[in-house]
Design a protein around this motif. Structure first.
Motif, PDB file in Angstrom:
ATOM      1  N   LYS A  29       0.821  -1.210   0.000  1.00  0.00           N
ATOM      2  CA  LYS A  29       0.000   0.000   0.000  1.00  0.00           C
ATOM      3  C   LYS A  29       0.858   1.263   0.000  1.00  0.00           C
ATOM      4  O   LYS A  29       0.662   2.169  -0.819  1.00  0.00           O
ATOM      5  CB  LYS A  29      -0.944   0.004   1.205  1.00  0.00           C
ATOM      6  CG  LYS A  29      -1.881   1.210   1.271  1.00  0.00           C
ATOM      7  CD  LYS A  29      -2.849   1.047   2.430  1.00  0.00           C
ATOM      8  CE  LYS A  29      -3.830   2.217   2.485  1.00  0.00           C
ATOM      9  NZ  LYS A  29      -3.188   3.464   2.883  1.00  0.00           N
ATOM     10  N   ALA A  30       1.841   1.350   0.887  1.00  0.00           N
ATOM     11  CA  ALA A  30       2.667   2.567   0.989  1.00  0.00           C
ATOM     12  C   ALA A  30       3.478   2.823  -0.282  1.00  0.00           C
ATOM     13  O   ALA A  30       3.446   3.946  -0.814  1.00  0.00           O
ATOM     14  CB  ALA A  30       3.585   2.469   2.210  1.00  0.00           C
ATOM     15  N   PRO A  31       4.221   1.841  -0.823  1.00  0.00           N
ATOM     16  CA  PRO A  31       4.956   2.118  -2.060  1.00  0.00           C
ATOM     17  C   PRO A  31       4.048   2.435  -3.243  1.00  0.00           C
ATOM     18  O   PRO A  31       4.403   3.243  -4.111  1.00  0.00           O
ATOM     19  CB  PRO A  31       5.773   0.848  -2.299  1.00  0.00           C
ATOM     20  CG  PRO A  31       5.179  -0.200  -1.435  1.00  0.00           C
ATOM     21  CD  PRO A  31       4.579   0.506  -0.280  1.00  0.00           C
ATOM     22  N   LEU A  32       2.871   1.834  -3.284  1.00  0.00           N
ATOM     23  CA  LEU A  32       1.937   2.135  -4.375  1.00  0.00           C
ATOM     24  C   LEU A  32       1.395   3.559  -4.257  1.00  0.00           C
ATOM     25  O   LEU A  32       1.214   4.257  -5.261  1.00  0.00           O
ATOM     26  CB  LEU A  32       0.777   1.133  -4.371  1.00  0.00           C
ATOM     27  CG  LEU A  32       1.089  -0.255  -4.951  1.00  0.00           C
ATOM     28  CD1 LEU A  32      -0.060  -1.214  -4.699  1.00  0.00           C
ATOM     29  CD2 LEU A  32       1.394  -0.158  -6.445  1.00  0.00           C
ATOM     30  N   GLU A  33       1.139   3.988  -3.045  1.00  0.00           N
ATOM     31  CA  GLU A  33       0.669   5.365  -2.851  1.00  0.00           C
ATOM     32  C   GLU A  33       1.761   6.360  -3.233  1.00  0.00           C
ATOM     33  O   GLU A  33       1.479   7.409  -3.823  1.00  0.00           O
ATOM     34  CB  GLU A  33       0.237   5.565  -1.396  1.00  0.00           C
ATOM     35  CG  GLU A  33      -1.068   4.860  -1.062  1.00  0.00           C
ATOM     36  CD  GLU A  33      -1.480   5.050   0.383  1.00  0.00           C
ATOM     37  OE1 GLU A  33      -0.585   5.335   1.222  1.00  0.00           O
ATOM     38  OE2 GLU A  33      -2.687   4.924   0.686  1.00  0.00           O
ATOM     39  N   SER A  34       3.018   6.037  -2.928  1.00  0.00           N
ATOM     40  CA  SER A  34       4.131   6.908  -3.330  1.00  0.00           C
ATOM     41  C   SER A  34       4.252   6.952  -4.851  1.00  0.00           C
ATOM     42  O   SER A  34       4.494   8.016  -5.443  1.00  0.00           O
ATOM     43  CB  SER A  34       5.441   6.396  -2.720  1.00  0.00           C
ATOM     44  OG  SER A  34       5.402   6.436  -1.318  1.00  0.00           O
ATOM     45  N   PHE A  35       4.061   5.799  -5.504  1.00  0.00           N
ATOM     46  CA  PHE A  35       4.099   5.768  -6.970  1.00  0.00           C
ATOM     47  C   PHE A  35       2.980   6.620  -7.544  1.00  0.00           C
ATOM     48  O   PHE A  35       3.186   7.372  -8.507  1.00  0.00           O
ATOM     49  CB  PHE A  35       3.975   4.326  -7.467  1.00  0.00           C
ATOM     50  CG  PHE A  35       3.911   4.219  -8.965  1.00  0.00           C
ATOM     51  CD1 PHE A  35       5.074   4.169  -9.721  1.00  0.00           C
ATOM     52  CD2 PHE A  35       2.695   4.199  -9.627  1.00  0.00           C
ATOM     53  CE1 PHE A  35       5.025   4.109 -11.105  1.00  0.00           C
ATOM     54  CE2 PHE A  35       2.624   4.127 -11.014  1.00  0.00           C
ATOM     55  CZ  PHE A  35       3.798   4.077 -11.748  1.00  0.00           C
ATOM     56  N   GLU A 107       9.133   0.462  -6.007  1.00  0.00           N
ATOM     57  CA  GLU A 107      10.022   1.559  -5.608  1.00  0.00           C
ATOM     58  C   GLU A 107      10.970   1.936  -6.733  1.00  0.00           C
ATOM     59  O   GLU A 107      11.252   3.120  -6.961  1.00  0.00           O
ATOM     60  CB  GLU A 107      10.798   1.144  -4.356  1.00  0.00           C
ATOM     61  CG  GLU A 107       9.909   1.034  -3.111  1.00  0.00           C
ATOM     62  CD  GLU A 107      10.576   0.273  -1.979  1.00  0.00           C
ATOM     63  OE1 GLU A 107      11.717  -0.222  -2.189  1.00  0.00           O
ATOM     64  OE2 GLU A 107       9.965   0.152  -0.891  1.00  0.00           O
ATOM     65  N   ALA A 108      11.460   0.932  -7.489  1.00  0.00           N
ATOM     66  CA  ALA A 108      12.341   1.214  -8.631  1.00  0.00           C
ATOM     67  C   ALA A 108      11.586   1.963  -9.726  1.00  0.00           C
ATOM     68  O   ALA A 108      12.131   2.883 -10.352  1.00  0.00           O
ATOM     69  CB  ALA A 108      12.917  -0.091  -9.180  1.00  0.00           C
TER      70      ALA A 108
END
Length: 474
Positions: A29-35, A107-108
């Motif tokens: 959830k967190a990395p997807l929201e950052s993306f 993240e990449a």
């Protein structure tokens, strides 16, 4: 006094955190929201994320369907909300997928957005020369001629066509045409031709055009070569016609001349005459009667009857245009559809569009189960219940909560409760057996098999299990 309550309810609902059924979503959830924050929901960049995670490119229409995003419709690249992205990723995850596997990829992708945007600008700005387009056309044909898998595919289709010609049957009987017996996909030359585009470019050419290893070269090349192919009378258009004529002959054993495929006047007549025949009111009425006539047999039997009618109408259109007769007219029309697909798509209202509309009727009649979801609203249920014969003294009421004071607002006695709730793994495990419910004496139960039908099925369960309502005295 009502407005503050409505506002408070709206604020509370918007603040409710999302819940997920796949365990990996907790860590994704967190990395997807950052993306999403970095990409601003750009659908093209989301498509690149899906490609990086799955190793395959998803067509835009499939991606939109997966996330519940309305296609752009020519109004620019559509965007996905944060929730749509999260739901789309969750829907694409397999049971064994983990956050540890995909979080580094996400993240990449987030950190590499700037570089990919530069490549996107490079792809957008790339202009293909006529010389390059002609060279690619020639390479496409040579590549197809040397493709072992394609040879195997065409040999099977060709053997069916050869057997048909040698069978002694009436070759003018459209119900026996190979495209009816084998199915219309045997003449889907555009699908075969599109596949060859995927491997025609060299690594250096891909890099020069701004294509990454995960980019889809098919749609890119079709777009960049379109203007050269659409320039009728040009060298590229003729080379394209040679390639289409070659695949048609390989699959069907029907020679179609390059001159015919290069004659826009003839092709225009074929398209117009075929479209007119398929759109005729008498033809459309006959299609409807066949699709609904159970005396003709199963759905497959009726589909073949309609496909035979389509083949006859297509052949008649080509014959009326003076281009080809019989099955050769069907092959020619398939060639025209393939040319049009590579030149920007068939004109709206043309032959391909008319045939597609008939096949859409077939799909709607037999293969697409469509169900409109019911709004969770007592007025909706009461109106539908009245139409279905629910007694006037029985009706639905809103349940505002499970606190005693709120439950006291619901008239009693209550015969049934309709609840809308998320499906969890534990619930699915408990509901996996129909015997549990079916073994209860006097209980009527039906399993839902159609999406969006939950409200209607719940309504039926409520009605059928009323006293004297059909539930065996329930």
């Amino acid at each position: 006094p009502e407005c503050p309550l409505l506002c408070a309810l709206s604020w509370k609902e918007a603040d409710t955190p999302m819940s997920f059924t796949h365990p990996a979503m907790t860590g994704l959830k967190a990395p997807l929201e950052s993306f999403h924050d970095a990409s601003e929901g750009n659908l093209q960049e989301i498509a690149e994320l899906f490609a990086a995670m799955s190793g395959q490119f998803l067509p835009p229409e499939i991606l939109c369907q997966l996330m519940g995003v309305e296609p752009g419709g020519g109004q620019g690249v559509p965007c996905a909300s944060k929730e749509q992205l999260l739901r789309g990723i969750e829907a694409a995850l397999d049971d064994g997928d983990t956050a540890e596997k995909y979080a580094p990829i996400i993240e990449a992708q987030t950190s590499g957005l700037a570089g990919r945007r530069e490549l996107a600008r490079k792809k957008e700005a790339y202009e293909m020369s006529e010389k390059m387009a002609l060279d690619l056309e020639k390479r496409l044909l040579e590549q197809m001629k040397g493709d072992g898998d394609l040879k195997e595919h065409t040999a099977k289709a060709r053997s069916v066509h050869d057997a048909w010609r040698q069978s002694g049957q009436d070759l003018a009987d459209s119900s026996l045409f190979p495209s009816v017996v084998m199915g219309p996909m045997v003449l889907a030359f555009d699908r075969i031709l599109a596949v060859a585009h995927a491997t025609v470019l060299t690594p250096a050419e891909r890099e020069g055009m701004g294509l990454t290893p995960t980019d889809d070269p098919v749609s890119f090349l079709l777009t960049k070569m379109e203007k050269h192919r659409a320039s009728t009378g040009g060298a590229v258009a003729r080379a394209q016609a040679e390639r289409v004529a070659w695949i048609a002959n390989e699959v069907t054993g029907t020679p179609i001349s390059v001159e015919t495929l290069s004659n826009e006047e003839v092709l225009g007549r074929v398209d117009a005459d075929t479209a007119a025949g398929v759109k005729e009111a008498a033809f459309q009425d006959k299609v409807e009667k066949v699709l609904n006539d159970v005396s003709l047999g199963t759905s497959d039997d009726r589909v073949k009857v309609v496909e035979g009618m389509l083949a006859s109408a297509v052949a008649a259109g080509a014959s009326k245009a003076g281009a080809a007769d019989g099955y050769a007219g069907c092959v020619l029309t398939a060639c025209v559809a393939a040319l049009s697909a590579e030149r920007g798509g068939a004109a709206e209202g043309g032959a391909a569009d008319a045939v597609r509309q008939v096949r859409r009727k077939i799909g709607d009649r037999f293969f697409r189960k469509k169900w409109l979801p019911l709004e969770s609203n007592p007025d909706i249920f009461n109106a539908l219940g009245a139409q279905l014969g629910l007694p006037p003294h029985v009706c639905f009421h809103e349940v505002f909560g499970l606190d005693p004071d709120l439950l006291a607002m619901v008239p009693s006695p209550s015969s049934a409760v309709l609840v809308c709730f998320p499906l969890t793994d534990s619930y699915k495990a408990k509901a996996s057996s129909t015997e549990t419910l079916g073994s209860v004496d006097g209980l009527y139960f039906m399993r839902q098999t159609i999406p969006n039908a939950c409200g209607t099925v719940g309504l039926i369960h409520a009605f059928a299990n009323l006293a004297g309502g059909g539930g065996g005295g329930g």
